[in-house]
Every structure is written in C-alpha cells, then in structure tokens.
Write a protein that holds these residues in place. Structure first.
Motif, PDB file in Angstrom:
ATOM      1  N   GLN A  33       0.889  -1.195  -0.002  1.00 31.44           N
ATOM      2  CA  GLN A  33      -0.085  -0.144   0.237  1.00 31.44           C
ATOM      3  C   GLN A  33       0.797   1.400   0.086  1.00 31.44           C
ATOM      4  N   ASN A  34       2.065   1.461   0.633  1.00 29.06           N
ATOM      5  CA  ASN A  34       2.810   2.500   0.901  1.00 29.06           C
ATOM      6  C   ASN A  34       3.861   2.673  -0.037  1.00 29.06           C
ATOM      7  N   ILE A  35       4.443   1.795  -0.686  1.00 30.34           N
ATOM      8  CA  ILE A  35       5.481   1.782  -1.411  1.00 30.34           C
ATOM      9  C   ILE A  35       5.181   1.839  -2.983  1.00 30.34           C
ATOM     10  N   ASN A  36       5.800   2.937  -3.620  1.00 33.58           N
ATOM     11  CA  ASN A  36       5.594   3.041  -4.874  1.00 33.58           C
ATOM     12  C   ASN A  36       6.352   2.247  -6.041  1.00 33.58           C
ATOM     13  N   LYS A  37       7.625   2.326  -5.827  1.00 28.42           N
ATOM     14  CA  LYS A  37       8.777   1.778  -6.573  1.00 28.42           C
ATOM     15  C   LYS A  37       8.453   0.181  -6.618  1.00 28.42           C
ATOM     16  N   LYS A  38       8.390  -0.305  -7.707  1.00 25.68           N
ATOM     17  CA  LYS A  38       8.168  -1.858  -7.933  1.00 25.68           C
ATOM     18  C   LYS A  38       9.617  -2.593  -7.198  1.00 25.68           C
ATOM     19  N   SER A  39      10.645  -1.999  -7.768  1.00 28.09           N
ATOM     20  CA  SER A  39      11.833  -3.011  -7.135  1.00 28.09           C
ATOM     21  C   SER A  39      12.030  -2.918  -5.632  1.00 28.09           C
ATOM     22  N   ILE A  40      11.732  -1.631  -5.051  1.00 28.26           N
ATOM     23  CA  ILE A  40      11.968  -1.590  -3.915  1.00 28.26           C
ATOM     24  C   ILE A  40      10.884  -2.292  -3.051  1.00 28.26           C
ATOM     25  N   LYS A  41       9.547  -2.286  -3.521  1.00 30.71           N
ATOM     26  CA  LYS A  41       8.494  -3.076  -2.932  1.00 30.71           C
ATOM     27  C   LYS A  41       9.023  -4.645  -3.130  1.00 30.71           C
TER      28      LYS A  41
END
Length: 71
Positions: A33-41
C-alpha cells in the motif's frame, strides 16, 4: 494431531504460528500500500518473507540455538 500423532502442537504453538502469519500479511500489505517503486517493493517483500522463514525455522528446529527454540 489430525493425520498423525507425531505432531503435538499446544495452544501456544498455534497462537505463535497465527501471530507470525498475521504479522507477515500485515507487513506485506503495508509495503504494497505504501511503497510505489516496484523494485523496492519486491525487495522489501522478499526481505519480510526471508525473516519470517528464518523465525519459523528457528522456532521449529533451532538453527541459531536461541532459547526460543527450546535449547
């Protein structure tokens, strides 16, 4: 228990397993829900899963030898 007598979980064992699973779901949902960048997610989700797997293994067989494993 249901299929064999070799597994003998107490109420506390089921409670700990439930807490581990619930905390995993909550942590992953928070990341999604709170992280937008896919690689970090993806890295955070993999990290959460790795930590939960290590905790589960430690509680089951004690790979690190902590008092939580009963050693």
């Amino acid at each position: 228990m249901q299929f064999t007598n070799e597994v003998n979980w107490s109420f506390l064992d089921f409670l700990v397993a439930g807490i581990l699973l619930l905390s995993t779901v909550v942590a992953i949902e928070f990341v999604v829900q709170n992280i937008n960048k896919k690689s970090i997610k993806l890295l955070l989700i993999l990290g959460i899963l790795a930590i939960i797997i290590l905790i589960w293994i430690e509680l089951a067989v004690g790979i690190f030898g902590t008092p939580l494993a009963g050693s």
